[in-house]
Scaffold this motif. Structure first.
Motif, PDB file in Angstrom:
ATOM      1  N   LEU A 128       0.818  -1.209   0.000  1.00 25.30           N
ATOM      2  CA  LEU A 128       0.000   0.000   0.000  1.00 25.30           C
ATOM      3  C   LEU A 128       0.854   1.262   0.000  1.00 25.30           C
ATOM      4  N   LYS A 129       1.944   1.249   0.755  1.00 26.29           N
ATOM      5  CA  LYS A 129       2.856   2.398   0.783  1.00 26.29           C
ATOM      6  C   LYS A 129       3.469   2.626  -0.597  1.00 26.29           C
ATOM      7  N   SER A 130       3.830   1.544  -1.273  1.00 25.78           N
ATOM      8  CA  SER A 130       4.398   1.665  -2.619  1.00 25.78           C
ATOM      9  C   SER A 130       3.381   2.252  -3.593  1.00 25.78           C
ATOM     10  N   LEU A 131       2.131   1.793  -3.499  1.00 27.01           N
ATOM     11  CA  LEU A 131       1.085   2.340  -4.361  1.00 27.01           C
ATOM     12  C   LEU A 131       0.827   3.808  -4.044  1.00 27.01           C
ATOM     13  N   ASP A 132       0.837   4.161  -2.760  1.00 23.41           N
ATOM     14  CA  ASP A 132       0.642   5.550  -2.362  1.00 23.41           C
ATOM     15  C   ASP A 132       1.755   6.432  -2.925  1.00 23.41           C
ATOM     16  N   ASP A 133       2.988   5.968  -2.827  1.00 26.32           N
ATOM     17  CA  ASP A 133       4.112   6.731  -3.373  1.00 26.32           C
ATOM     18  C   ASP A 133       3.969   6.920  -4.882  1.00 26.32           C
ATOM     19  N   LEU A 134       3.513   5.886  -5.566  1.00 26.59           N
ATOM     20  CA  LEU A 134       3.338   5.972  -7.017  1.00 26.59           C
ATOM     21  C   LEU A 134       2.248   6.970  -7.377  1.00 26.59           C
ATOM     22  N   VAL A 135       1.129   6.921  -6.677  1.00 27.06           N
ATOM     23  CA  VAL A 135       0.016   7.823  -6.976  1.00 27.06           C
ATOM     24  C   VAL A 135       0.406   9.269  -6.683  1.00 27.06           C
ATOM     25  N   ARG A 136       1.177   9.496  -5.639  1.00 26.48           N
ATOM     26  CA  ARG A 136       1.577  10.871  -5.285  1.00 26.48           C
ATOM     27  C   ARG A 136       2.528  11.493  -6.307  1.00 26.48           C
ATOM     28  N   THR A 137       3.184  10.682  -7.142  1.00 26.94           N
ATOM     29  CA  THR A 137       4.052  11.240  -8.185  1.00 26.94           C
ATOM     30  C   THR A 137       3.244  11.780  -9.361  1.00 26.94           C
ATOM     31  N   GLU A 138       1.945  11.495  -9.382  1.00 30.71           N
ATOM     32  CA  GLU A 138       1.028  11.935 -10.431  1.00 30.71           C
ATOM     33  C   GLU A 138       1.576  11.639 -11.827  1.00 30.71           C
ATOM     34  N   VAL A 188       1.697  10.642 -15.776  1.00 33.02           N
ATOM     35  CA  VAL A 188       0.831  11.133 -16.854  1.00 33.02           C
ATOM     36  C   VAL A 188      -0.257  10.121 -17.231  1.00 33.02           C
ATOM     37  N   TRP A 189      -0.024   8.852 -16.976  1.00 34.14           N
ATOM     38  CA  TRP A 189      -1.005   7.822 -17.349  1.00 34.14           C
ATOM     39  C   TRP A 189      -2.006   7.561 -16.233  1.00 34.14           C
ATOM     40  N   SER A 190      -1.966   8.309 -15.144  1.00 34.76           N
ATOM     41  CA  SER A 190      -2.832   8.016 -14.006  1.00 34.76           C
ATOM     42  C   SER A 190      -4.305   8.209 -14.299  1.00 34.76           C
ATOM     43  N   GLY A 191      -4.658   9.001 -15.283  1.00 33.73           N
ATOM     44  CA  GLY A 191      -6.060   9.204 -15.619  1.00 33.73           C
ATOM     45  C   GLY A 191      -6.633   8.153 -16.554  1.00 33.73           C
ATOM     46  N   CYS A 192      -5.831   7.233 -17.005  1.00 36.57           N
ATOM     47  CA  CYS A 192      -6.289   6.226 -17.961  1.00 36.57           C
ATOM     48  C   CYS A 192      -7.159   5.180 -17.314  1.00 36.57           C
TER      49      CYS A 192
END
Length: 58
Positions: free
Chosen positions: A42-52, A54-58
């Motif tokens: 979960l911490k790894s996923l949180d870190d990834l999401v916080r980097t925003e 460019v593909w996060s909206g897909c």
């Protein structure tokens, strides 16, 4: 008018054994180890999401 053929049901084909990287190394995993691994994931996923990314909206 031709109608579409009904789709054949999908069946999952699972390997008879797990690959080596999916198995725990050494001792058996207990509840505390599983909880720790879940928190790290979960911490790894949180870190990834916080980097925003460019593909996060897909």
């Amino acid at each position: 008018m031709d109608s579409l053929k009904p789709a054949s049901p999908l069946t999952a084909i699972w390997p008879s054994h797990l690959p080596g990287w999916a198995l725990p190394l050494g001792r058996e995993v207990g509840d505390l180890d599983a909880a720790f691994a879940a928190v790290i994931a979960l911490k790894s996923l949180d870190d990834l999401v916080r980097t925003e990314p460019v593909w996060s909206g897909c």
